[in-house]
Design a protein around this motif. Structure first.
Motif, mmCIF file in Angstrom:
data_model
loop_
_atom_site.group_PDB
_atom_site.id
_atom_site.type_symbol
_atom_site.label_atom_id
_atom_site.label_comp_id
_atom_site.label_asym_id
_atom_site.label_seq_id
_atom_site.Cartn_x
_atom_site.Cartn_y
_atom_site.Cartn_z
ATOM 1 N N UNK A 282 -69.107 3.719 -42.347
ATOM 2 C CA UNK A 282 -68.898 3.289 -43.735
ATOM 3 C C UNK A 282 -67.689 2.367 -43.859
ATOM 4 N N UNK A 283 -67.745 1.449 -44.829
ATOM 5 C CA UNK A 283 -66.642 0.526 -45.051
ATOM 6 C C UNK A 283 -65.402 1.233 -45.573
ATOM 7 N N UNK A 284 -64.264 0.583 -45.411
ATOM 8 C CA UNK A 284 -62.998 1.184 -45.819
ATOM 9 C C UNK A 284 -62.965 1.503 -47.313
ATOM 10 N N UNK A 285 -63.489 0.606 -48.136
ATOM 11 C CA UNK A 285 -63.462 0.842 -49.583
ATOM 12 C C UNK A 285 -64.252 2.095 -49.955
ATOM 13 N N UNK A 286 -65.370 2.311 -49.280
ATOM 14 C CA UNK A 286 -66.185 3.497 -49.559
ATOM 15 C C UNK A 286 -65.437 4.766 -49.149
ATOM 16 N N UNK A 287 -64.746 4.703 -48.025
ATOM 17 C CA UNK A 287 -63.964 5.859 -47.574
ATOM 18 C C UNK A 287 -62.828 6.138 -48.563
ATOM 19 N N UNK A 288 -62.166 5.094 -49.043
ATOM 20 C CA UNK A 288 -61.080 5.279 -50.006
ATOM 21 C C UNK A 288 -61.627 5.878 -51.300
ATOM 22 N N UNK A 289 -62.799 5.447 -51.704
ATOM 23 C CA UNK A 289 -63.408 6.011 -52.923
ATOM 24 C C UNK A 289 -63.642 7.512 -52.776
ATOM 25 N N UNK A 290 -64.117 7.918 -51.611
ATOM 26 C CA UNK A 290 -64.364 9.341 -51.378
ATOM 27 C C UNK A 290 -63.039 10.095 -51.288
ATOM 28 N N UNK A 291 -62.033 9.480 -50.677
ATOM 29 C CA UNK A 291 -60.719 10.117 -50.616
ATOM 30 C C UNK A 291 -60.150 10.320 -52.024
ATOM 31 N N UNK A 292 -60.381 9.354 -52.902
ATOM 32 C CA UNK A 292 -59.933 9.476 -54.287
ATOM 33 C C UNK A 292 -60.660 10.629 -54.986
ATOM 34 N N UNK A 293 -61.963 10.749 -54.706
ATOM 35 C CA UNK A 293 -62.736 11.853 -55.264
ATOM 36 C C UNK A 293 -62.215 13.193 -54.742
ATOM 37 N N UNK A 294 -61.830 13.207 -53.480
ATOM 38 C CA UNK A 294 -61.280 14.425 -52.881
ATOM 39 C C UNK A 294 -59.981 14.828 -53.585
ATOM 40 N N UNK A 295 -59.123 13.864 -53.843
ATOM 41 C CA UNK A 295 -57.867 14.151 -54.543
ATOM 42 C C UNK A 295 -58.142 14.714 -55.941
ATOM 43 N N UNK A 296 -59.107 14.117 -56.605
ATOM 44 C CA UNK A 296 -59.428 14.569 -57.969
ATOM 45 C C UNK A 296 -59.939 16.006 -57.966
ATOM 46 N N UNK A 297 -60.845 16.301 -57.041
ATOM 47 C CA UNK A 297 -61.412 17.657 -56.985
ATOM 48 C C UNK A 297 -60.367 18.684 -56.555
ATOM 49 N N UNK A 298 -59.497 18.297 -55.633
ATOM 50 C CA UNK A 298 -58.460 19.222 -55.173
ATOM 51 C C UNK A 298 -57.499 19.563 -56.305
ATOM 52 N N UNK A 299 -57.206 18.583 -57.150
ATOM 53 C CA UNK A 299 -56.293 18.811 -58.276
ATOM 54 C C UNK A 299 -56.883 19.785 -59.290
ATOM 55 N N UNK A 300 -58.202 19.942 -59.279
ATOM 56 C CA UNK A 300 -58.871 20.827 -60.235
ATOM 57 C C UNK A 300 -59.009 22.257 -59.724
ATOM 58 N N UNK A 301 -58.621 22.496 -58.475
ATOM 59 C CA UNK A 301 -58.704 23.859 -57.947
ATOM 60 C C UNK A 301 -57.754 24.777 -58.710
ATOM 61 N N UNK A 302 -58.169 26.003 -58.911
ATOM 62 C CA UNK A 302 -57.349 26.963 -59.661
ATOM 63 C C UNK A 302 -56.031 27.240 -58.945
ATOM 64 N N UNK A 303 -56.092 27.322 -57.616
ATOM 65 C CA UNK A 303 -54.901 27.592 -56.822
ATOM 66 C C UNK A 303 -54.361 26.287 -56.238
#
Length: 384
Positions: A282-303
């Motif tokens: 996958x291209x770098x931009x696509x990987x960065x997009x998924x990394x951004x999604x990962x950050x968003x989901x991690x911030x929503x974890x209860x702990x």
């Protein structure tokens, strides 16, 4: 075939399977060993997939027809086309009988219990085979699949003694398959993080070396996302390590989910509170997009308190990547910067101009002993 020759054939089959390093090698050794032992011209090993109601071919050896690949991807037959499967691979032996082999000829059944199936007969005729012997394989007390050996048209038809010998061979194959499964499980555990079920650092090292070699020889895009789970120590100190482990497991699930959005990506726990995604293609931009999604989901974890996330990709201006170590240092440096500036989004190596601070940090010689940060090489222990 004399008793001595048959004994040697059994030993050769067992040794061939024992020498196999992968399931495919084991399947091939089983089919080849049985084919030689029974003086066949063709042999196949198949597994019975109950949940899908089909018999799937794992390996074909010998004189293969044009439609018979050595390791077929999609050669499978619905059980209803082979009604003897359920009889001989389940009902008969499960009721106290033995999973005995039987013989089919291009004209119908020849030896053993009646197992006539017109699909098998039609297949024999279509592929220029005069007869076959079918031996059920029983593993862990359950029907596992079948061993199939055929002879060309005009060759001697398998006798009752051949069917009995095929039954013996099937039991040897079952023992070999059981050994292969144990070895595969041991290998799986060696490359798996016990807590999260993700890949471990050893698996990342192996895959990253392979990926960088693909980049060097074929120009494949290789991207590495390194994450540091924030707040784990606070959770451990205030709520206990059991709760901290739950946070690690939950973030591992989020990481796996995000990794699945990039085909072929490896999701791993490096150790302690550090995780990564390794993407090839996958291209770098696509990987960065998924990394951004990962950050968003991690911030929503209860702990926890989200993640510090760094990305390094060979598609970005980071200079030549000739080793896995350099790509790891770049991703690690990006993650370190994300943590230092408390970034809510991923920091990407090489995207801040010609004097990119992440690239400069990654290429700086190691700091003196005692300084907090030390970039990890293959033999460095991840910090906890």
């Amino acid at each position: 075939m004399g008793e001595d020759r048959r004994l040697r054939a059994v030993v050769a089959l067992a040794q061939g399977m024992a020498a196999a390093h992968t399931p495919r090698e084991s399947w091939r050794a089983a089919a080849l060993g049985a084919c030689h032992a029974l003086a066949g011209s063709f042999a196949a090993l198949s597994v019975w997939e109950r949940e899908l109601g089909r018999l799937r071919v794992l390996a074909n050896v010998g004189d293969r027809a044009p439609d018979e690949a050595e390791f077929p991807e999609g050669e499978a037959y619905p059980v209803h086309q082979f009604p003897e499967i359920t009889e001989f691979l389940h009902e008969r032996w499960a009721g106290g009988g033995e999973p005995n082999a039987w013989v089919e000829t291009a004209d119908g059944p020849a030896a053993g219990p009646a197992g006539y199936c017109h699909q098998r007969v039609a297949a024999l005729r279509r592929r220029g085979r005069g007869c076959c012997v079918v031996a059920p394989i029983v593993l862990h007390g359950r029907a596992w699949g079948e061993l199939y050996v055929a002879r060309r048209t005009g060759a001697p038809v398998f006798a009752r003694s051949d069917a009995d010998f095929a039954t013996v061979l099937a039991s040897v194959v079952a023992a070999g398959i059981a050994q292969t499964e144990r070895l595969e499980e041991a290998r799986r555990l060696a490359y798996t993080d016990a807590l999260t079920g993700l890949a471990n650092r050893r698996a990342v090292d192996v895959r990253l070396d392979e990926a960088v070699e693909l980049h060097r020889t074929q120009g494949a895009v290789v991207s590495l996302v390194v994450c540091d789970l924030n707040g784990l120590k606070r959770v451990n100190d205030t709520r206990g390590h059991a709760v901290g482990d739950r946070l690690l497991e939950r973030f591992g699930s989020v990481l796996s989910l995000c990794g699945a959005m990039l085909p072929g990506t490896l999701a791993a726990r490096l150790g302690g509170d550090e995780f990564c995604l390794l993407a090839v293609g996958p291209g770098a931009d696509e990987v960065v997009r998924i990394a951004d999604e990962l950050c968003r989901r991690a911030a929503e974890l209860e702990l926890g308190e989200g993640v510090a996330c760094g990305v390094a990709s060979t598609e970005d201006p980071i200079g030549p990547v000739r080793s896995a170590r350099r790509l790891f240092r770049l991703a690690d440096a990006a993650q370190y910067r994300a943590k230092a500036v408390r970034a809510a989004k991923p920091v990407v190596a090489g995207r801040e101009g010609p004097d990119d601070p992440v690239v400069r940090l990654a290429d700086t010689p190691a700091p003196p002993a005692g300084e907090r940060r030390r970039f990890r090489g293959r033999h460095d222990r991840p910090r906890s």
